[in-house]
Design a protein around this motif. Structure first.
Motif, PDB file in Angstrom:
ATOM      1  N   GLU A  69       0.799  -1.229   0.000  1.00  0.00           N
ATOM      2  CA  GLU A  69       0.000   0.000   0.000  1.00  0.00           C
ATOM      3  C   GLU A  69       0.832   1.281   0.000  1.00  0.00           C
ATOM      4  N   SER A  70       2.120   1.190   0.291  1.00  0.00           N
ATOM      5  CA  SER A  70       3.001   2.363   0.265  1.00  0.00           C
ATOM      6  C   SER A  70       4.006   2.314  -0.884  1.00  0.00           C
ATOM      7  N   TRP A  71       4.028   1.218  -1.600  1.00  0.00           N
ATOM      8  CA  TRP A  71       5.079   0.967  -2.581  1.00  0.00           C
ATOM      9  C   TRP A  71       5.129   1.981  -3.721  1.00  0.00           C
ATOM     10  N   ASP A  72       4.020   2.319  -4.310  1.00  0.00           N
ATOM     11  CA  ASP A  72       4.044   3.202  -5.482  1.00  0.00           C
ATOM     12  C   ASP A  72       4.702   4.544  -5.177  1.00  0.00           C
ATOM     13  N   ILE A  73       4.314   5.155  -4.098  1.00  0.00           N
ATOM     14  CA  ILE A  73       4.900   6.464  -3.755  1.00  0.00           C
ATOM     15  C   ILE A  73       6.366   6.319  -3.374  1.00  0.00           C
ATOM     16  N   LEU A  74       6.673   5.297  -2.587  1.00  0.00           N
ATOM     17  CA  LEU A  74       8.077   5.087  -2.195  1.00  0.00           C
ATOM     18  C   LEU A  74       8.950   4.842  -3.412  1.00  0.00           C
ATOM     19  N   ASN A  75       8.569   3.895  -4.233  1.00  0.00           N
ATOM     20  CA  ASN A  75       9.408   3.497  -5.355  1.00  0.00           C
ATOM     21  C   ASN A  75       9.456   4.533  -6.470  1.00  0.00           C
ATOM     22  N   ASN A  76       8.339   5.176  -6.776  1.00  0.00           N
ATOM     23  CA  ASN A  76       8.283   6.087  -7.915  1.00  0.00           C
ATOM     24  C   ASN A  76       8.643   7.533  -7.608  1.00  0.00           C
ATOM     25  N   TYR A  77       8.679   7.895  -6.355  1.00  0.00           N
ATOM     26  CA  TYR A  77       8.986   9.285  -6.002  1.00  0.00           C
ATOM     27  C   TYR A  77      10.145   9.383  -5.002  1.00  0.00           C
ATOM     28  N   ILE A  78       9.949   8.824  -3.832  1.00  0.00           N
ATOM     29  CA  ILE A  78      10.947   8.987  -2.763  1.00  0.00           C
ATOM     30  C   ILE A  78      12.277   8.342  -3.140  1.00  0.00           C
ATOM     31  N   ALA A  79      12.237   7.113  -3.626  1.00  0.00           N
ATOM     32  CA  ALA A  79      13.481   6.407  -3.951  1.00  0.00           C
ATOM     33  C   ALA A  79      14.202   7.000  -5.155  1.00  0.00           C
ATOM     34  N   ARG A  80      13.521   7.776  -5.949  1.00  0.00           N
ATOM     35  CA  ARG A  80      14.154   8.404  -7.126  1.00  0.00           C
ATOM     36  C   ARG A  80      14.856   9.718  -6.790  1.00  0.00           C
ATOM     37  N   ASP A  81      14.669  10.191  -5.580  1.00  0.00           N
ATOM     38  CA  ASP A  81      15.342  11.421  -5.149  1.00  0.00           C
ATOM     39  C   ASP A  81      16.761  11.064  -4.713  1.00  0.00           C
ATOM     40  N   ARG A  82      17.722  11.426  -5.510  1.00  0.00           N
ATOM     41  CA  ARG A  82      19.119  11.059  -5.245  1.00  0.00           C
ATOM     42  C   ARG A  82      19.662  11.654  -3.949  1.00  0.00           C
ATOM     43  N   ARG A  83      19.080  12.750  -3.505  1.00  0.00           N
ATOM     44  CA  ARG A  83      19.526  13.352  -2.241  1.00  0.00           C
ATOM     45  C   ARG A  83      19.219  12.433  -1.064  1.00  0.00           C
ATOM     46  N   LEU A  84      18.165  11.645  -1.181  1.00  0.00           N
ATOM     47  CA  LEU A  84      17.758  10.747  -0.098  1.00  0.00           C
ATOM     48  C   LEU A  84      18.486   9.409  -0.173  1.00  0.00           C
ATOM     49  N   SER A  85      18.833   8.973  -1.359  1.00  0.00           N
ATOM     50  CA  SER A  85      19.628   7.775  -1.606  1.00  0.00           C
ATOM     51  C   SER A  85      19.187   6.576  -0.762  1.00  0.00           C
ATOM     52  N   VAL A  86      18.016   6.046  -1.115  1.00  0.00           N
ATOM     53  CA  VAL A  86      17.498   4.890  -0.390  1.00  0.00           C
ATOM     54  C   VAL A  86      17.335   3.701  -1.318  1.00  0.00           C
TER      55      VAL A  86
END
Length: 145
Positions: free
Chosen positions: A44-61
């Motif tokens: 239920e959280s995957w789409d936002i995590l994978n498509n937005y948050i994880a793509r932010d190189r500053r966060l590097s996750v």
């Protein structure tokens, strides 16, 4: 820190309500921690995590989609412990620090990793003791799972 010991930070996102908090936590974490960060995500959280948050190189996750075996009461609390202990995602020589998504990091994590070299370490929560009925029951429930 010994050369053969690696340190990692992990989060677990069950529902999407805490994803905005996760971004803030990751941003504050990256002011002090430059190592491996893994964010486990229920579907239920995957789409936002994978498509937005994880793509932010500053966060590097590193995002990892994971499905809990159990979905009942306290499932998220039990699942984060299972992930850290089962050895599928982290090596036996890896020190793993779990952070809640609503944690703001305000300094170095070195002392926490230093303490973890001797075993499991948990933060103190509201002056609760392990011998009170509520906490004693929660610990007993964790042993049952």
């Amino acid at each position: 820190m010994e050369k053969d010991i690696h340190s990692s930070v992990m989060y677990l996102m069950s529902g999407p309500a805490y994803l905005p908090y996760l971004v803030v936590s990751l941003r504050t974490l990256r002011d002090f921690w430059f190592g491996k960060v893994v964010v486990f995500s229920w579907p239920e959280s995957w789409d936002i995590l994978n498509n937005y948050i994880a793509r932010d190189r500053r966060l590097s996750v590193e995002p990892i989609l994971i499905k809990p075996k159990y979905r009942g009461k306290n499932a998220q609390f039990i699942h984060k412990i299972e992930i850290a202990l089962e050895g599928e995602f982290f090596s036996p020589k890896e020190l793993v620090l779990y952070l809640d998504a609503d944690t703001a990091v305000n300094g170095s994590l070195d002392y926490l990793f230093f303490l973890a070299k001797n075993g499991f370490v948990a933060t103190q929560f509201c002056k609760w003791n392990t011998n009170t009925p509520i906490i004693r029951k929660r610990i007993a429930d964790l042993y049952k799972s």
